[in-house]
Design a protein around this motif. Structure first.
Motif, PDB file in Angstrom:
ATOM      1  N   PRO A   1       0.772  -1.276  -0.031  1.00 10.41           N
ATOM      2  CA  PRO A   1       0.068  -0.090   0.180  1.00 10.41           C
ATOM      3  C   PRO A   1       0.854   1.238   0.000  1.00 10.41           C
ATOM      4  N   TYR A   2       0.243   2.209  -0.192  1.00  9.26           N
ATOM      5  CA  TYR A   2       0.648   3.643  -0.152  1.00  9.26           C
ATOM      6  C   TYR A   2       0.443   4.711   0.764  1.00  9.26           C
ATOM      7  N   ASP A   3       1.030   5.600   1.123  1.00  8.81           N
ATOM      8  CA  ASP A   3       0.706   6.464   2.376  1.00  8.81           C
ATOM      9  C   ASP A   3      -0.372   7.421   1.737  1.00  8.81           C
ATOM     10  N   VAL A   4      -0.333   7.904   0.476  1.00 14.67           N
ATOM     11  CA  VAL A   4      -1.449   8.684  -0.123  1.00 14.67           C
ATOM     12  C   VAL A   4      -1.433   8.086  -1.700  1.00 14.67           C
ATOM     13  N   VAL A   5      -2.705   8.234  -2.063  1.00 13.31           N
ATOM     14  CA  VAL A   5      -3.121   7.949  -3.327  1.00 13.31           C
ATOM     15  C   VAL A   5      -3.504   9.267  -3.817  1.00 13.31           C
ATOM     16  N   VAL A   6      -3.026   9.817  -4.990  1.00 17.32           N
ATOM     17  CA  VAL A   6      -3.329  11.080  -5.622  1.00 17.32           C
ATOM     18  C   VAL A   6      -4.190  11.012  -6.827  1.00 17.32           C
ATOM     19  N   LEU A   7      -5.168  11.742  -6.969  1.00 17.86           N
ATOM     20  CA  LEU A   7      -5.894  11.611  -8.306  1.00 17.86           C
ATOM     21  C   LEU A   7      -5.853  13.249  -9.057  1.00 17.86           C
ATOM     22  N   PRO A   8      -5.100  13.188 -10.070  1.00 19.10           N
ATOM     23  CA  PRO A   8      -5.400  14.414 -10.644  1.00 19.10           C
ATOM     24  C   PRO A   8      -6.504  14.696 -11.470  1.00 19.10           C
ATOM     25  N   GLY A   9      -7.006  15.600 -11.686  1.00 21.42           N
ATOM     26  CA  GLY A   9      -8.350  15.986 -12.345  1.00 21.42           C
ATOM     27  C   GLY A   9      -8.009  16.062 -13.774  1.00 21.42           C
ATOM     28  N   GLY A  10      -8.749  17.248 -14.630  1.00 22.74           N
ATOM     29  CA  GLY A  10      -8.881  17.064 -15.978  1.00 22.74           C
ATOM     30  C   GLY A  10     -10.283  16.503 -16.412  1.00 22.74           C
ATOM     31  N   ASN A  11     -11.060  17.287 -17.174  1.00 18.85           N
ATOM     32  CA  ASN A  11     -12.319  16.580 -17.441  1.00 18.85           C
ATOM     33  C   ASN A  11     -12.231  14.967 -17.957  1.00 18.85           C
ATOM     34  N   LEU A  12     -11.591  15.070 -19.045  1.00 20.95           N
ATOM     35  CA  LEU A  12     -11.462  13.565 -19.540  1.00 20.95           C
ATOM     36  C   LEU A  12     -10.749  12.579 -18.558  1.00 20.95           C
ATOM     37  N   GLY A  13      -9.702  12.979 -17.890  1.00 18.74           N
ATOM     38  CA  GLY A  13      -9.021  12.449 -16.938  1.00 18.74           C
ATOM     39  C   GLY A  13      -9.703  11.790 -15.695  1.00 18.74           C
ATOM     40  N   ALA A  14     -10.571  12.986 -15.307  1.00 18.19           N
ATOM     41  CA  ALA A  14     -11.391  12.603 -14.048  1.00 18.19           C
ATOM     42  C   ALA A  14     -12.629  11.410 -14.583  1.00 18.19           C
ATOM     43  N   GLN A  15     -12.928  11.505 -15.756  1.00 18.32           N
ATOM     44  CA  GLN A  15     -13.968  10.711 -16.095  1.00 18.32           C
ATOM     45  C   GLN A  15     -13.167   9.180 -16.231  1.00 18.32           C
ATOM     46  N   ASN A  16     -12.115   9.026 -16.982  1.00 19.64           N
ATOM     47  CA  ASN A  16     -11.391   7.831 -17.025  1.00 19.64           C
ATOM     48  C   ASN A  16     -11.026   7.310 -15.778  1.00 19.64           C
ATOM     49  N   LEU A  17     -10.359   8.008 -14.747  1.00 18.80           N
ATOM     50  CA  LEU A  17     -10.558   7.617 -13.386  1.00 18.80           C
ATOM     51  C   LEU A  17     -11.631   6.952 -12.800  1.00 18.80           C
ATOM     52  N   SER A  18     -12.736   7.568 -13.084  1.00 17.67           N
ATOM     53  CA  SER A  18     -13.981   7.408 -12.246  1.00 17.67           C
ATOM     54  C   SER A  18     -14.594   6.119 -12.985  1.00 17.67           C
ATOM     55  N   GLU A  19     -14.262   5.848 -13.872  1.00 17.32           N
ATOM     56  CA  GLU A  19     -14.659   4.524 -14.879  1.00 17.32           C
ATOM     57  C   GLU A  19     -13.833   3.260 -14.686  1.00 17.32           C
ATOM     58  N   SER A  20     -12.894   3.573 -13.983  1.00 16.77           N
ATOM     59  CA  SER A  20     -11.902   2.349 -13.791  1.00 16.77           C
ATOM     60  C   SER A  20     -12.073   1.522 -12.606  1.00 16.77           C
ATOM     61  N   PRO A  21     -12.416   0.295 -12.832  1.00 19.84           N
ATOM     62  CA  PRO A  21     -12.602  -0.605 -11.651  1.00 19.84           C
ATOM     63  C   PRO A  21     -11.464  -0.666 -10.691  1.00 19.84           C
ATOM     64  N   ALA A  22     -10.090  -0.752 -11.513  1.00 19.53           N
ATOM     65  CA  ALA A  22      -9.074  -0.887 -10.712  1.00 19.53           C
ATOM     66  C   ALA A  22      -8.917   0.459  -9.696  1.00 19.53           C
ATOM     67  N   VAL A  23      -9.172   1.624 -10.196  1.00 23.57           N
ATOM     68  CA  VAL A  23      -9.038   2.838  -9.177  1.00 23.57           C
ATOM     69  C   VAL A  23      -9.991   2.751  -8.255  1.00 23.57           C
ATOM     70  N   LYS A  24     -11.426   2.241  -8.436  1.00 21.72           N
ATOM     71  CA  LYS A  24     -12.209   2.010  -7.388  1.00 21.72           C
ATOM     72  C   LYS A  24     -11.919   0.994  -6.298  1.00 21.72           C
ATOM     73  N   ASP A  25     -11.197  -0.075  -6.579  1.00 21.58           N
ATOM     74  CA  ASP A  25     -10.670  -1.182  -5.672  1.00 21.58           C
ATOM     75  C   ASP A  25      -9.407  -0.468  -4.979  1.00 21.58           C
ATOM     76  N   ILE A  26      -8.684   0.457  -5.705  1.00 25.16           N
ATOM     77  CA  ILE A  26      -7.541   0.901  -4.823  1.00 25.16           C
ATOM     78  C   ILE A  26      -8.166   2.162  -3.617  1.00 25.16           C
ATOM     79  N   LEU A  27      -8.960   2.895  -4.187  1.00 26.52           N
ATOM     80  CA  LEU A  27      -9.608   3.845  -3.424  1.00 26.52           C
ATOM     81  C   LEU A  27     -10.326   3.037  -2.252  1.00 26.52           C
ATOM     82  N   VAL A  28     -11.314   2.130  -2.278  1.00 25.85           N
ATOM     83  CA  VAL A  28     -11.851   1.248  -1.206  1.00 25.85           C
ATOM     84  C   VAL A  28     -10.930   0.845  -0.525  1.00 25.85           C
TER      85      VAL A  28
END
Length: 160
Positions: free
Chosen positions: A66-93
């Motif tokens: 694990p990491y001490d911090v998980v950082v999520l940069p924005g950007g319209n398309l970038g944020a959309q791509n992050l939000s649609e990723s099951p892997a990102v969701k798993d990491i955030l949970v």
């Protein structure tokens, strides 16, 4: 004490400044930062056509957690791509369950708060590209303390 570790998740369409500036600030503080791409190790095209070369694929970076911090940069398309990723969701949970810091920066934040950077429990948010230095320094302060954040800030010649 082991050094702190950060995972910056990069997706196509990410805001360049929201990715690079916090990464640079954290690295100046001695935090081991891994920029991991959703799509492998190939360069990622960001929102203003700047290409960023990730350190690892997200799949490989997850194995190093694990990491001490998980950082999520924005950007319209970038944020959309992050939000649609099951892997990102798993990491955030997982990060939330471990009470690890989750730090997200996006211009959409302004709708909810007038603060440039805001901390609520294990969540840190910021308003957009113009707050990228403050956001990065806030991560440093949370992980390493105010003294280290002040040492990193001094040579950056930022306006108070």
């Amino acid at each position: 004490m082991a050094s702190k570790r950060a995972l910056v998740i990069l997706a196509k369409g990410a805001e360049e400044m929201e990715t690079v500036i916090p990464t640079d600030v954290m690295r100046r503080a001695g935090i081991k930062v891994t920029i991991a791409s959703l799509t492998g190790k190939d360069p990622v095209q960001c929102s203003r056509d700047v290409f960023i070369c990730p350190d690892a694929s997200l799949e490989d970076a997850r194995k190093e957690g694990p990491y001490d911090v998980v950082v999520l940069p924005g950007g319209n398309l970038g944020a959309q791509n992050l939000s649609e990723s099951p892997a990102v969701k798993d990491i955030l949970v997982d990060q939330e369950n471990r009470k690890g810091l989750i730090a997200a920066i996006c211009a959409e934040h302004y709708k909810y708060s007038e603060s440039r950077v805001e901390k609520d429990g294990n969540f840190l948010t910021s308003r957009g590209p113009g707050t990228s230095f403050e956001f990065g320094l806030a991560i440093v302060e949370i992980l390493l303390g105010k003294e280290v954040a002040d040492q990193v800030k001094a040579p950056l010649i930022l306006k108070d």
